[in-house]
Design a protein around this motif. Structure first.
Motif, mmCIF file in Angstrom:
data_model
loop_
_atom_site.group_PDB
_atom_site.id
_atom_site.type_symbol
_atom_site.label_atom_id
_atom_site.label_comp_id
_atom_site.label_asym_id
_atom_site.label_seq_id
_atom_site.Cartn_x
_atom_site.Cartn_y
_atom_site.Cartn_z
ATOM 1 N N PRO A 164 0.821 -1.224 0.000
ATOM 2 C CA PRO A 164 0.000 0.000 0.000
ATOM 3 C C PRO A 164 0.852 1.270 0.000
ATOM 4 C CG PRO A 164 0.014 -1.032 2.171
ATOM 5 C CD PRO A 164 0.689 -1.986 1.239
ATOM 6 N N VAL A 165 2.147 1.087 0.237
ATOM 7 C CA VAL A 165 3.043 2.245 0.283
ATOM 8 C C VAL A 165 3.127 2.937 -1.080
ATOM 9 C CG1 VAL A 165 5.507 2.774 0.345
ATOM 10 C CG2 VAL A 165 4.451 1.574 2.252
ATOM 11 N N TRP A 166 3.211 2.141 -2.140
ATOM 12 C CA TRP A 166 3.516 2.742 -3.452
ATOM 13 C C TRP A 166 2.484 3.773 -3.888
ATOM 14 C CZ3 TRP A 166 8.143 2.064 -3.128
ATOM 15 C CH2 TRP A 166 8.748 0.836 -2.920
ATOM 16 N N GLU A 167 1.204 3.398 -3.790
ATOM 17 C CA GLU A 167 0.201 4.343 -4.293
ATOM 18 C C GLU A 167 0.238 5.652 -3.494
ATOM 19 O OE1 GLU A 167 -3.923 3.238 -3.127
ATOM 20 O OE2 GLU A 167 -3.003 1.314 -2.597
ATOM 21 N N ARG A 168 0.635 5.535 -2.232
ATOM 22 C CA ARG A 168 0.671 6.749 -1.409
ATOM 23 C C ARG A 168 1.872 7.630 -1.731
ATOM 24 N NH1 ARG A 168 -2.051 3.144 1.112
ATOM 25 N NH2 ARG A 168 -3.965 3.807 2.127
ATOM 26 N N VAL A 169 3.054 7.011 -1.726
ATOM 27 C CA VAL A 169 4.243 7.856 -1.889
ATOM 28 C C VAL A 169 4.326 8.467 -3.282
ATOM 29 C CG1 VAL A 169 5.547 6.634 -0.110
ATOM 30 C CG2 VAL A 169 5.824 5.958 -2.504
ATOM 31 N N LYS A 170 3.656 7.851 -4.225
ATOM 32 C CA LYS A 170 3.737 8.405 -5.580
ATOM 33 C C LYS A 170 2.822 9.611 -5.787
ATOM 34 C CE LYS A 170 5.153 4.239 -8.023
ATOM 35 N NZ LYS A 170 4.651 3.203 -8.920
ATOM 36 N N LYS A 171 1.923 9.825 -4.837
ATOM 37 C CA LYS A 171 1.005 10.968 -4.961
ATOM 38 C C LYS A 171 1.602 12.214 -4.334
ATOM 39 C CE LYS A 171 -3.268 8.728 -4.425
ATOM 40 N NZ LYS A 171 -3.911 8.234 -3.252
ATOM 41 N N ASN A 172 1.289 13.355 -4.912
ATOM 42 C CA ASN A 172 1.651 14.614 -4.257
ATOM 43 C C ASN A 172 0.381 15.431 -4.054
ATOM 44 O OD1 ASN A 172 2.516 17.056 -3.368
ATOM 45 N ND2 ASN A 172 3.797 17.532 -5.137
ATOM 46 N N PRO A 173 -0.177 15.398 -2.838
ATOM 47 C CA PRO A 173 -1.466 16.054 -2.607
ATOM 48 C C PRO A 173 -1.358 17.571 -2.642
ATOM 49 C CG PRO A 173 -0.565 15.207 -0.548
ATOM 50 C CD PRO A 173 0.357 14.762 -1.634
ATOM 51 N N PHE A 174 -0.142 18.076 -2.631
ATOM 52 C CA PHE A 174 0.009 19.539 -2.553
ATOM 53 C C PHE A 174 0.467 20.154 -3.857
ATOM 54 C CE2 PHE A 174 1.062 17.801 1.721
ATOM 55 C CZ PHE A 174 -0.165 18.110 2.300
ATOM 56 N N GLU A 175 0.378 19.362 -4.913
ATOM 57 C CA GLU A 175 0.892 19.827 -6.193
ATOM 58 C C GLU A 175 0.449 21.254 -6.523
ATOM 59 O OE1 GLU A 175 1.029 16.728 -8.940
ATOM 60 O OE2 GLU A 175 2.747 17.772 -9.802
ATOM 61 N N GLU A 176 -0.869 21.522 -6.358
ATOM 62 C CA GLU A 176 -1.376 22.841 -6.760
ATOM 63 C C GLU A 176 -1.082 23.931 -5.732
ATOM 64 O OE1 GLU A 176 -4.574 20.363 -7.092
ATOM 65 O OE2 GLU A 176 -2.923 19.716 -8.365
ATOM 66 N N VAL A 177 -0.935 23.500 -4.476
ATOM 67 C CA VAL A 177 -0.856 24.532 -3.443
ATOM 68 C C VAL A 177 0.559 24.790 -2.940
ATOM 69 C CG1 VAL A 177 -3.230 24.256 -2.655
ATOM 70 C CG2 VAL A 177 -1.432 22.836 -1.665
#
Ligand code: SF4
Ligand code: SF4
Lengths: 465, 463
Positions: free
Chosen positions: B448-461
């Motif tokens: 479950p680590v991969w899907e999380r670490v690959k995301k950047n939730p702050f991209e826009e902000v």
């Protein structure tokens, strides 16, 4: 202090090594220079092993090129292979800086690296890539000396007479990327402009995410290194650095930049000294936040002092670190059982003597030590903590002495790159690990031990009626 | 996440001279150039002759392993393998002659002799293996002479291992040097005879995480005894009984075929290839061994064992196959023997192999690999990190099996990783190893680590 004068290993054979080889330290230091890659001039095996050791310690992909010498070149010289290696490294990695560390084999062959580089640069008309040779024969020094020699070579390569500026230089020994980040944070807090070298805080500890680059971003810029010659002073955490290898001394002698050699800022006294020095240089007040951090450390020291007084650690590793750790132990009322380094000629004994002169117990101090000697001394002196890198694992596995990992290299735990021990905060983090390891051992055994001591097998008191 | 292409503009991941070390199955029929020496500057994954020799001899538990050279060659190889011992721990001590400048200038022979004397005095080992390293080869120390003299002086075996690393970057040369040393050690002295038995030798087994013990337990259940393993959990005395076996099992083609052939010639002991990586391979190997003995009772017991174990393995594999089907794998391990075994296991788990390579494969091995992977698979010899990275991304790999040097590259790219190297602490052999392998492949591929670490939730902000 009869025991304190034990110096070098008496035996010929080295059994269970406490140090690594010289180019390895060079490779680490060089990763603190922006856009750089290391090339080990020697046989393939050496550089593969160096990659392995660094990969395991830093938990990062680390590329180290090799000139892959084989039998032919040992007869005809290694120039052709070195040139081919440079071609390939430049092509694949596009570095701005290449550090060439010589292995024992290249040194024994007596290759004239400086000349090879000059002809190579002329033939290939390379101007924009800096190629820096560092002589690192392991039969003359350990990874510690390799680290200093490389840092000094880098400084000597770039530093030019520059206009004086109020910035300072900070030169660090082989500490963790997390330690470097903490030192930088403190420098920022004190409002100083500085060049820290070698800064591998990002290159050897890359955050996940973003685009993967073959040469990790980060490192001290070469322009910054050039300006070190005009700084108002150099702070070097290098009390044990041999003079001929000292980057700070080089800057002082060549460019008149005053050198302030300090112990690593681990422990209250050493950290206070660092902050005091920064205050003297910046003339800025010590910020409230740092005073708070100091207060938390003092509070922690007070709360744990009686437990720590029972600690008799065996401290081993690189001289700069173990000196700082020995100081930290002493200021917390713990007298080390053994203080040992695989290195020779670091002046460690002379530094330790004033520190230990009033101690009630006598530590064994070992230089050029191997682990068989350290283990024997630790058992004899009743050590109850083993503090240092992974080389000391048998102290725990075979002698049952609980271990605290710090230093380099660490391959039997994860996260060697983010072990934090400097600054007030780092010291407290270290001290808690130290104290808690003692407590864990105590809680795991004190009922049983006391029972065994006081009662016989039937559960009746041993005492004679 | 922009991990799709990591190449800085204009840089070349593959060096021209390496093009013959890479091929794509089904495309070019040319031979792969795997016996070449490592190319200068290419950041080869290969180690050295010394390391090859050390891998093979290291698990001889009661011998002293003395590395004649500067300190590093010994520090880097101290206790890095997970070989287990039932008795002596001598082999886990790391002895170095720690050559200094004066030794390099005036010769290291006196120091070597002195070190041997110290070791004998302190430990009285039955044998000392003396490994030569590059610098020793260069300065021309006569280690054969020093060992011979020391052997006379102390009345024990002092065996030179000619493993100067620079002879070739290829570990196979080191395997050969180790094989030489072993043959020398086991050869009966004049007047000595070794009694013939119905036991077998197990060659190329290093008892990593107790793998030798596991296979031994299977064989014992079948009614067969192991004479000695080369060299997992062996002692000098055990090894000397090697000529008394009736059969040699050869595992790990890289290091032990040549020794098996020599044992056949010298002592008339036949050999068969076995492979205990993966449940199917294990079952096949056990049947092969049983049929060599040609005894009905042994055959019956063997089948009973296989049936019982397969009943445990199958449901596990089936469960993981559901999760892993269609996932894409890459393999980069030491030898072709392992690569082949892993390919087979991954296929059993429903995975596709996109990319495979080894550090030290031979031409035949590569042909065999090509024949069992599907078309379009990249086969590569002595891959460098730049190439590995390129293919991992290009082939959109989900999981890689390799050695520790590749682990963090995979992690940085957000790709799962299974360690399949000598430094493992738990074994992957036999039926229980197959279960462990499947579990590890699943745990890393579907973490479950991969899907999380690959995301950047702050991209826009973020600023
Ligand atoms: S010097 Fe030679 S033997 Fe030693 S590690 Fe390097 S390549 Fe291997
Ligand atoms: S030859 Fe020298 S540089 Fe190479 S591994 Fe040995 S000690 Fe290190």
């Amino acid at each position: 202090m009869t025991d304190c004068t034990v110096t070098t290993r008496v035996r010929q054979v080295n059994e269970n090594q406490c140090h690594m080889c010289m180019p390895l330290g060079g490779v680490v230091a060089l990763r603190g220079v922006e856009h750089s890659i290391a090339l080990v001039h020697g046989s393939q095996g050496c550089s593969t092993y160096m990659r392995l050791a660094n990969v395991e310690h830093f938990n990062e992909p680390i590329d180290i090129a090799s000139s892959s010498l084989n039998e032919k070149q040992t007869i005809f010289g290694g120039e052709a292979n070195l040139r081919k290696a440079l071609d390939n490294v430049i092509r694949v990695y596009q570095p701005k800086v290449i550090g060439i560390m010589t292995s024992c084999l290249a040194e024994t062959m007596g290759d004239d690296i400086e000349r090879f580089i000059e002809t190579y640069k002329n033939d290939r008309e390379i101007r924009e890539i800096d190629i820096i040779p560092v002589s690192t024969p392991s039969y003359n020094g350990t990874h510690t000396e390799g680290f200093w020699a490389t840092t000094r070579a880098v400084v000597a390569y770039y530093a030019r007479p520059t206009e004086r500026h109020p910035g300072i230089n900070v030169i660090v020994p082989n500490i963790s990327p997390a330690d470097i980040r903490e030192i930088k944070r403190i420098l920022d807090l004190m409002g100083l402009e500085y060049t820290l070298l070698p800064d591998y805080s990002l290159t050897l500890d890359r955050p996940f995410g973003g685009r993967y680059q073959k040469i990790a971003p980060g490192g001290t810029s070469t322009a910054g290194i050039a300006r070190m010659a005009g700084a108002q002073a150099t702070i070097q955490f290098g009390l044990t650095c041999p003079e001929p290898l000292s980057p700070g001394l080089f800057l002082e002698q060549q460019f008149g930049v005053p050198l302030i050699n300090l112990p690593l800022p681990i422990g209250l006294d050493s950290m206070d000294l660092f902050v005091r020095t920064l205050h003297d240089l910046s003339r800025r007040p010590v910020p409230e936040s740092l005073v708070l951090e100091r207060g938390w450390l003092c509070d922690g020291m007070a709360d744990a002092h009686k437990i720590n007084a029972g600690a008799r650690p065996a401290i081993y590793g690189e001289p700069e670190l173990i000196y700082a750790l020995a100081k930290l132990c002493m200021e917390n009322g713990s007298i080390p059982a053994v203080i040992a380094s695989g290195t020779q000629n670091s002046g460690l004994v002379g530094l330790l003597q004033p520190l230990l002169k009033d101690a009630l117990e006598e530590p064994v101090i070992l230089e050029e030590a191997d682990f068989v000697t350290i283990e024997e001394a630790a058992v004899r002196k009743g050590a109850n903590l083993a503090i240092g890198h992974s080389g000391g694992r048998y102290l725990t596995e075979r002698q049952g002495i609980p271990g605290v990992r710090v230093g380099y290299p660490i391959h039997d735990r994860i996260g060697g790159q983010r072990i934090l021990s400097v600054g007030y905060t780092g010291t407290l983090a270290f001290l808690d690990r130290f104290t808690n390891t003692l407590l864990e051992a105590k809680h795991g055994s004190y009922r049983r031990l006391r029972k065994e001591e006081m009662l016989n097998k039937k559960g009746v008191s041993n005492a004679k009626a | 996440m922009e991990n799709d292409c990591s190449l800085p503009a204009g840089s070349a991941p593959c060096i021209d001279e390496r093009q013959f070390s890479i091929m794509t199955t089904g495309k070019n029929k040319s031979r792969i150039h795997c016996a070449d020496d490592s190319l200068a500057g290419a950041v080869s994954q290969r180690a050295c002759v010394y390391s090859g020799a050390r891998v093979v001899l290291n698990p001889v538990t009661d011998a002293v392993h003395l590395v004649h050279g500067p300190i590093g060659c010994a520090s880097y190889t101290w206790d890095i393998r997970g070989s287990l011992s039932s008795d002596s721990e001598m082999f886990r001590q790391s002895f170095s002659t720690d050559l200094k400048e004066r030794d390099v200038v005036f010769g290291g022979e006196p120091k070597l002799a002195a070190c041997i004397d110290e070791i004998v005095e302190k430990y009285h080992p039955p044998a000392i293996f003396v490994y030569s390293t590059c610098v020793v080869g260069m300065i021309g120390d006569d280690i054969i002479a020093v060992c011979k003299e020391a052997s006379h002086r102390h009345g024990i075996e002092v065996i030179p291992v000619e493993s100067s690393g620079f002879i070739s970057g290829n570990k196979i040369v080191g395997y050969r040097a180790a094989g030489d040393a072993l043959l020398k050690l086991i050869r009966p002295k004049e007047g000595e005879t070794v009694e013939k038995t119905r036991k077998l030798n197990y060659l190329g087994e290093y008892n990593l995480g107790g793998e030798k013990w596991l296979v031994e337990s299977y064989l014992r259940e079948m009614g067969i005894e192991i004479n000695v393993a080369f060299t997992g959990d062996s002692t000098v005395a055990d090894l000397k009984k090697a000529p008394g076996a009736c059969l040699n099992l050869v595992q790990c083609t890289g290091s032990m075929h040549w020794v098996a052939m020599s044992l056949d010639q010298e002592y008339g002991i036949p050999y068969i290839d076995v492979n205990f990586f993966g449940a199917e391979n294990t079952a096949e190997s056990l049947r092969k061994i049983a049929s060599f003995y040609g005894d009905d009772e042994i055959m019956r017991r063997t089948e009973a064992l296989i049936e019982r174990e397969m009943k445990k393995v199958r449901p596990v594999i089936d469960r993981y196959r559901e999760k892993l089907t269609g996932k894409r794998a890459a393999i980069y391990v030491g030898g072709a023997f392992k690569a082949l075994a892993i390919i087979r296991q991954l296929k059993e788990l429903g995975m596709e192999v996109m990319f495979t390579g080894t550090q030290t494969g031979k031409q035949e091995d590569y042909e065999q690999i090509s024949s069992i992977v599907s078309e379009g698979t990249v086969v590569i010899d002595d891959a460098n990190p730049a190439e590995i990275e390129k293919f991992l991304l290009e082939k959109d790999v989900d999981m890689m099996a390799g050695g520790v040097k590749e682990r963090f590259l995979a992690h940085k790219l957000g790709i799962g990783f299974v360690d399949h190297n000598h430094d493992r602490k738990d074994g992957l052999a036999g039926f229980e190893g197959a279960i462990r392998f499947a579990r590890e492949v699943y745990a890393t591929t579907c973490s479950p680590v991969w899907e999380r670490v690959k995301k950047n939730p702050f991209e826009e902000v973020q600023d």
